[in-house]
Structure formats: structure tokens, C-alpha cells
Design a protein around this motif. Sequence first.
Motif, PDB file in Angstrom:
ATOM      1  N   LEU A 275       0.838  -1.206   0.000  1.00 32.63           N
ATOM      2  CA  LEU A 275       0.000   0.000   0.000  1.00 32.63           C
ATOM      3  C   LEU A 275       0.871   1.254   0.000  1.00 32.63           C
ATOM      4  N   LEU A 276       1.929   1.244   0.800  1.00 32.45           N
ATOM      5  CA  LEU A 276       2.782   2.436   0.898  1.00 32.45           C
ATOM      6  C   LEU A 276       3.543   2.670  -0.408  1.00 32.45           C
TER       7      LEU A 276
ATOM      8  N   ASP B 145       2.386   1.803  -3.401  1.00 30.51           N
ATOM      9  CA  ASP B 145       1.364   2.004  -4.437  1.00 30.51           C
ATOM     10  C   ASP B 145       1.026   3.488  -4.577  1.00 30.51           C
ATOM     11  N   GLU B 146       1.257   4.029  -5.770  1.00 27.75           N
ATOM     12  CA  GLU B 146       0.824   5.404  -6.025  1.00 27.75           C
ATOM     13  C   GLU B 146      -0.466   5.392  -6.841  1.00 27.75           C
TER      14      GLU B 146
ATOM     15  N   GLY C  77      -6.739  -0.812   3.243  1.00 26.89           N
ATOM     16  CA  GLY C  77      -6.173   0.487   3.596  1.00 26.89           C
ATOM     17  C   GLY C  77      -5.390   0.387   4.885  1.00 26.89           C
TER      18      GLY C  77
ATOM     19  N   ARG D 165      -3.257   5.275   3.485  1.00 33.20           N
ATOM     20  CA  ARG D 165      -3.334   4.728   2.128  1.00 33.20           C
ATOM     21  C   ARG D 165      -4.595   3.888   1.954  1.00 33.20           C
TER      22      ARG D 165
ATOM     23  N   ARG E 104     -10.314   2.791  -4.487  1.00 33.09           N
ATOM     24  CA  ARG E 104     -10.539   4.197  -4.160  1.00 33.09           C
ATOM     25  C   ARG E 104     -11.863   4.687  -4.738  1.00 33.09           C
TER      26      ARG E 104
END
Lengths: 157, 157
Positions: free
Chosen positions: B17-18, B20-21, B70, B94, B100
Motif C-alpha cells: 500500500l505504501l 502504491d501510487e 487500507g 493509504r 478508491r
Amino acid sequence: MIFREATRQDLPAVLALLADEDSVVDPARVVIGEAHERAFAAIEADPRNEMLALTDGAGGAGGAGEVVLGCLQLTYIPGLGQNGQERALVEAVRIRADRRGAGLGAELMRLAAERARERGCGLIQLTSNKRRTAAHRFYERLGFARSHEGFKLHLEP
Amino acid sequence: MIFREATRQDLPAVLALLADEDSVVDPARVVIGEAHERAFAAIEADPRNEMLALTDGAGGAGGAGEVVLGCLQLTYIPGLGQNGQERALVEAVRIRADRRGAGLGAELMRLAAERARERGCGLIQLTSNKRRTAAHRFYERLGFARSHEGFKLHLEP
């Protein structure tokens, strides 16, 4: 001058600084509540929190004549980013009202950043109320980037 | 959905997650470095730090099929202000790229604020990069006041 962890003996002086907006508050007149005692004990006992004092050093550290000129709190936050380095958060920055304008604030922040760097922190961060425009210029002069918006939400008990 | 502390078993999913942009990173392809291990262990061991995960709850908490949707980190900071109440700092928020836009971020923040409130925090705070204007509207919709400037200074080793 001496830069050191505040002890329980400094609590009246630190609370006086935090209460002081425009004029010096006499530490002898500060009422120390039970909540203050608990919070100070929690900071002292936590290896990732420090209340730091900048003093005039009169009579040596903790001496009877020593005057606390400024304070700030550092919190060292572990995190998965930044190659696992801690980040340092600064709160409760204060300089005694009658000693402002002589570079003490810059010295206090320089010492705090150096302390965080020596501990291995990759970043030091803080927020400042949008109304405090002189403080913003101060932090920018010290090399801080005003890169973020600071959000706060008060929580009802 | 389940909101719970992340365990070592969740570390690949949290690091994904961290990382992942804009697109989902496969947790199975995340390389866990020694610095990540140390930082995660430090967060787990610290009673004032929590890495929290929001999951789909499939198969129950920690179940084999459970997907982490998340994450965020909460740090509980003791302080002399606010009647001695802790303040909660939020970092590393995140939501999985492919989940999203469905309200999960709002749910994650709502759960975090509720957790901080139940612990007795008087305030929850965070900073968000000035470029992330959509995130700013998001936090304001959740009731956060954009009252502060956020300053950062990188420290060289």
C-alpha cells in the motif's frame, strides 16, 4: 546556555512558558494540576518523548539560580518510510517573552534539529497556526520547507 | 470490514500500500528489508504507536483470504496542553488503488478518529502535501480544520 531534558523541578517554569503569550508568567504563581503531573510523568517515562529546556545555565544544570529561557517537546516517531528512520515531531515551542528577538528561538530549534539528527532521525517536522505569519518566516529562515497543509480535528470525550 | 492492528503477517500488504501510487502493488512481490522489519517491530512494541489495517474481513481477522484495503499509523502524543490529554498524529494513510472512490478512505479516517477519541485523545492531526488538493478537500469534508502550515526539514546523517 544549557540545552537539556526538563526535570520535574522545571515543570513550573515550563508551564509558565506555555501559559505566557506576551508577558512573562512567574513560575512561582503557576498552579500545577494533576493532569499536568500525569502528562509530564508520561513524557519523562516515554523513550520517544522529551521535554527539552534551554536555560541560561546560571549555577549549572538544575542549579537554584538557573532560568529556563525556552522549551520544546520532541516526539520520535518510528515508521516504515524513509528507510526505517524515525521522524521527529516538534510541539510546544516557546521562548520567554522578555528574551525574544535575540536569536534564542533559532538556537533552540538548531539544537533540537541537531539532537534529532544525532539520534538518527531523517526528518524533523512541525505545524504552526496559519495566523502566525512571523513564525512561518522564522521556520523558513531555518531551512524548513512549508510544504504541507496542517489539519486538526478536536475530539469530544 | 475489519479495522485492526496490523501484524507482522500484514507487513507485505502494508508495504505494498505504501509503495502504491496509482496502481496496486502485489504484496507477494514486495521486498521486505531489514529496516522495514526493525521499524515495524518498533511500532508494534511501542504502546503509543499503532499501524492499523482496514481489511475486507474475508475469512476473519488474519484469515488467509483477507485483503488489506487500507492502512494508517496512529501515534499518541502525551503533552502538557489540552488538560493533559494525548493528541493523535496520523501518518501513512493509504487506500488500495483499485478500491478508491468508494468511501473507504472516509471510513478509515472515521474509525481512526473514533479509536483516538475512545483512548481519550483531545485532538487528531495530520499534514498533507500542498500539492494534494483533492486530499485537502477530503479532510475538510471529514471535519478537519486546515488551520496550520506544515513545515519539514530533512536531516542529513
